[in-house]
Design a protein around this motif. Sequence first.
Motif, PDB file in Angstrom:
ATOM      1  N   GLU A  45       0.818  -1.207   0.000  1.00 22.80           N
ATOM      2  CA  GLU A  45       0.000   0.000   0.000  1.00 22.80           C
ATOM      3  C   GLU A  45       0.854   1.260   0.000  1.00 22.80           C
ATOM      4  OE1 GLU A  45      -3.229   0.559  -0.233  1.00 22.80           O
ATOM      5  OE2 GLU A  45      -3.736  -1.551  -0.466  1.00 22.80           O
ATOM      6  N   GLN A  49       0.434   3.959  -2.833  1.00 21.99           N
ATOM      7  CA  GLN A  49       0.191   5.374  -2.537  1.00 21.99           C
ATOM      8  C   GLN A  49       1.175   6.268  -3.289  1.00 21.99           C
ATOM      9  OE1 GLN A  49       0.275   5.983   1.706  1.00 21.99           O
ATOM     10  NE2 GLN A  49      -1.120   4.270   2.070  1.00 21.99           N
ATOM     11  N   ARG A 298      -9.003   4.113   2.360  1.00 21.36           N
ATOM     12  CA  ARG A 298      -7.743   4.530   1.750  1.00 21.36           C
ATOM     13  C   ARG A 298      -7.642   6.048   1.564  1.00 21.36           C
ATOM     14  NH1 ARG A 298      -8.340  -0.511  -1.107  1.00 21.36           N
ATOM     15  NH2 ARG A 298      -6.398  -1.725  -1.074  1.00 21.36           N
ATOM     16  N   THR A 318      -1.063   3.782   7.647  1.00 23.24           N
ATOM     17  CA  THR A 318      -1.247   2.757   6.614  1.00 23.24           C
ATOM     18  C   THR A 318      -1.540   1.399   7.237  1.00 23.24           C
ATOM     19  OG1 THR A 318       0.253   3.948   5.125  1.00 23.24           O
ATOM     20  CG2 THR A 318      -0.199   1.634   4.619  1.00 23.24           C
ATOM     21  N   VAL A 322      -4.893  -0.772   6.581  1.00 22.90           N
ATOM     22  CA  VAL A 322      -4.681  -2.107   6.020  1.00 22.90           C
ATOM     23  C   VAL A 322      -5.346  -3.161   6.903  1.00 22.90           C
ATOM     24  CG1 VAL A 322      -2.934  -3.876   5.620  1.00 22.90           C
ATOM     25  CG2 VAL A 322      -2.617  -1.597   4.680  1.00 22.90           C
TER      26      VAL A 322
END
Length: 362
Positions: A45, A49, A298, A318, A322
């Motif tokens: 992720e 990003q 997100r 994050t 997640v």
Amino acid sequence: MKMDKKLSVVELLEQAVKLLLSNINLALIIFLCSLPLFCFLIFFELSLQTTLSFTYQFLSKQVNLEKDSSENDLFLQTTNYLTYQSLYQQRNIWEDSSENDLIPWLIKTSLLYFFPYTFLDLLTTTTIVAASSIVYTSKEEPLRLLDLVHRSIKTFQKRLGGCLITYLYVLLLSTSVFLFFLPFFLLFFFGVFSHWAEKLNFVRRQTSLDLVIPFLIYAMVVLVQATLFMYLTAKFIKWSAGWNMSLVVSVLEEDGEDGEEGIYGTDALSLSAWYRKGHEKRDVWMMLLFLVFAVVTRMPCLYSKCSLNTSGKGVLYTGVYVGLICVGNVVKWLACVVSYHDCKTRPLRKKADVEQAKPPAT
């Protein structure tokens, strides 16, 4: 003749959560098998990003440079060659810097998605579906941990090959559809919110009489793009529901007299479509719910650019979202298992109701 009513989205989610919370052994197995995927997703992720951030910067610069060029056309015609050359060199520098940042991250993120992520996701999905189906259909109360692990591993070993084939079909279909929809996605966001917004600001400076026709054109373009975007999104969600069900079919469906053979590939996709007849609208709403949940979780990190935060808070934030995505993923697969068993047993219940409704033979 009394028929059981179809389970709604809320009832599917309630049964999925109840299934997870009612058996501590199932929750423990799901937690352990999801842990490797969770750890990898934090790294993935952060890479995603960064890739999305550079993509947005690159596309924004292209839109802004085109706008600046169109606004400065008259000015460039009256200036000397050196001024035009300076602006041209500056534009090339911006484009080169954006491409130099974007392309390596795009390649890196794509490689991470196609090999480690797909492999971990396949293992996690197969284990979750197998274990949850065993608990859902088992009449033993409570099911012991070692017994659940043994039966899950046995199902995993028998079905892994077929699940891999089905997963490759799903990966090929989803990637192809996504790449086909991507231009429409970019057209909607950058076409509506950037290019046409600038056109609207320009026509606002005109007289009220001159504003009517451009405004109507702008409204029609926005309406067409929004309608096309929503239609394609609904289609993608509908197909995603079928692809998810096909993976569940590959894990749980038995074929052959001994039940050792599974159903996979195109057969799993066809059987999934047959099971889902009459439930398409419910599946679309359920998949839309999980899609919105994944996007909303997100958005704060994408907006605040957590991957570019050097203080460590970006990694922490994050990790939090997640974790939420992993929980949502578990609930999604549990709901798919409940939906599979409901769709599979419904024809049998209907047949039994029909037999009971028949008058006795004379």
